[in-house]
Scaffold this active site. Structure first.
Site, PDB file in Angstrom:
ATOM      1  CG  ASP A 108      -2.108   0.955   1.027  1.00 53.59           C
ATOM      2  OD1 ASP A 108      -1.883   2.176   0.942  1.00 53.59           O
ATOM      3  OD2 ASP A 108      -3.255   0.472   0.967  1.00 53.59           O
ATOM      4  CB  THR A 125     -16.141  -0.128 -10.233  1.00 55.97           C
ATOM      5  OG1 THR A 125     -17.346   0.622  -9.991  1.00 55.97           O
ATOM      6  CG2 THR A 125     -15.489   0.433 -11.484  1.00 55.97           C
ATOM      7  CG  ASP A 126     -21.579  -0.744  -9.947  1.00 52.82           C
ATOM      8  OD1 ASP A 126     -20.727   0.155  -9.771  1.00 52.82           O
ATOM      9  OD2 ASP A 126     -22.643  -0.803  -9.311  1.00 52.82           O
ATOM     10  CD  GLU A 127     -18.820   4.535 -10.250  1.00 52.86           C
ATOM     11  OE1 GLU A 127     -18.480   5.506 -10.967  1.00 52.86           O
ATOM     12  OE2 GLU A 127     -18.764   4.558  -9.007  1.00 52.86           O
ATOM     13  CE1 TYR A 136     -12.648   4.015  -9.548  1.00 52.11           C
ATOM     14  CE2 TYR A 136     -15.013   4.269  -9.798  1.00 52.11           C
ATOM     15  CZ  TYR A 136     -13.931   3.554  -9.355  1.00 52.11           C
ATOM     16  OH  TYR A 136     -14.118   2.358  -8.710  1.00 52.11           O
ATOM     17  CE  LYS A 182     -11.150  -0.249 -10.553  1.00 48.11           C
ATOM     18  NZ  LYS A 182     -10.073  -0.831  -9.711  1.00 48.11           N
TER      19      LYS A 182
END
Length: 342
Positions: free
Chosen positions: A42, A130-132, A156, A160
């Site tokens: 991270d 992501t579902d986006e 964004y 992705k």
């Protein structure tokens, strides 16, 4: 060999494991797989917080590093059986202000990790997406399927989607065993208070307005972080190589409903609701069909009402965590820049 045979792992790398969903996954995995060696990589950006792992730091190996740095990626992946890539810039509002960090981390970082995984002989690479990537479903009653085309509408979501294409390309071009999860909006403990649910909870606790975009009718399929973690873990072990799996709660909740539920739970007045100018290109409905993951055996434990109640209680019981985050100059600057003129 049957691609859906359950896989076994010993040394697992979790990138972005000090962030919100990543940290929840680490806690879940240590409970579900106590014999695992978990390495967390991270960068500890504004959203990464070692406090999220404080209770389990003695059980993991932590490396502070950047997935977009090849040396950091190689170091973390040495001897790894599997990689789960949670590391990402993830806030739509931030991507509208400056998309460059999203391209660097979400696309370039994923590429660096894929190459490191290929060179290290990693047996499975799981990309948390992501579902986006599917875009806006407003005006319809349908649910996105894994075979639907991508129509991302924010920097964004576009970053992705680009990362997913790289992951699948590495699977085809280099024979890397890859799987993808596309999760719906997630909430729960350790979520950075720029996202709607922790922002509304912490604002309400401080008797500050809850900024609701537009008329508040935008709906999301809110999924608890531990249900999300369980779905990711199942796909890691049983997902078919080269396949993507939707993870969603089958619940549709609007922004107004979120605000009203939080205010009611905390005994705060409805006057704290504040409708603000909508963000550019706001998607008004996401909804995925999670049947494919359910067919693997994924079962959710949390309804929205139960999950929200437990999440509110977590923030009530952990004021020092979120007060330290909100006190940071970086957070205050974003709130002023984004909401100050709305």
């Amino acid at each position: 060999m049957d691609k859906t045979v359950q896989k076994q792992f010993k040394r697992v790398v979790v990138t972005g494991g000090a962030g919100f969903i990543g940290a929840n996954y680490v806690h879940y995995a240590l409970s579900a797989h106590p014999d695992w060696q978990i390495v967390v990589l991270d960068k500890l950006t504004y959203a990464g917080n070692l406090e999220n792992l404080e209770a389990v730091l003695h059980r993991i190996e932590f490396i502070q590093g950047d997935i977009a740095n090849p040396a950091d990626a190689r170091k973390a992946l040495q001897g790894a059986d599997a990689v789960l890539n949670f590391a990402a810039e993830s806030h739509v509002d931030r991507s509208l202000l400056d998309a460059r960090a999203f391209v660097r981390t979400n696309i370039e970082g994923t590429l660096v990790l894929l190459e490191a995984a290929r060179q290290a002989g990693v047996r499975r690479f799981l990309q948390v997406s992501t579902d986006e990537v599917y875009g806006d479903l407003s005006g319809t009653d349908r649910h996105s399927l894994e075979t639907d085309p991508f129509r991302p509408r924010s920097p964004y979501a576009a970053s992705k989607a680009g990362a997913e294409h790289l992951v699948l390309a590495y699977g085809i071009s280099h024979g890397l065993d890859v799987v993808i999860t596309r999760g719906s909006n997630t909430y729960g403990p350790y979520q950075y208070p720029e996202k709607i649910i922790p922002l509304f909870i912490t604002n309400a606790l401080e008797d500050k307005p809850l900024p609701i975009y537009g008329d508040g009718s935008a709906v999301r399929d809110y999924m608890h972080a531990l249900d999300h973690a369980a779905g990711i873990d199942l796909v890691l072990h049983r997902g078919a190589a080269g396949e993507a799996y939707n993870l969603g709660a089958r619940e549709q909740v609007s922004g107004v409903q979120v605000a009203e539920a939080i205010l009611a739970a905390l005994g705060k007045p409805a006057t704290l609701k504040k409708f603000v100018a909508d963000r550019p290109g706001h998607d008004y409905r996401y909804s995925v069909d999670p049947s494919k993951a359910e067919a693997l055996g994924w079962v959710r434990r949390y309804s929205f009402s139960r999950g929200l109640a437990e999440t509110i209680e977590w923030y009530v019981q952990n004021p020092s965590w979120w007060q330290r985050v909100r006190a940071k100059k970086e957070h205050q600057s974003l709130m002023q820049t984004w909401y100050g003129q709305r």
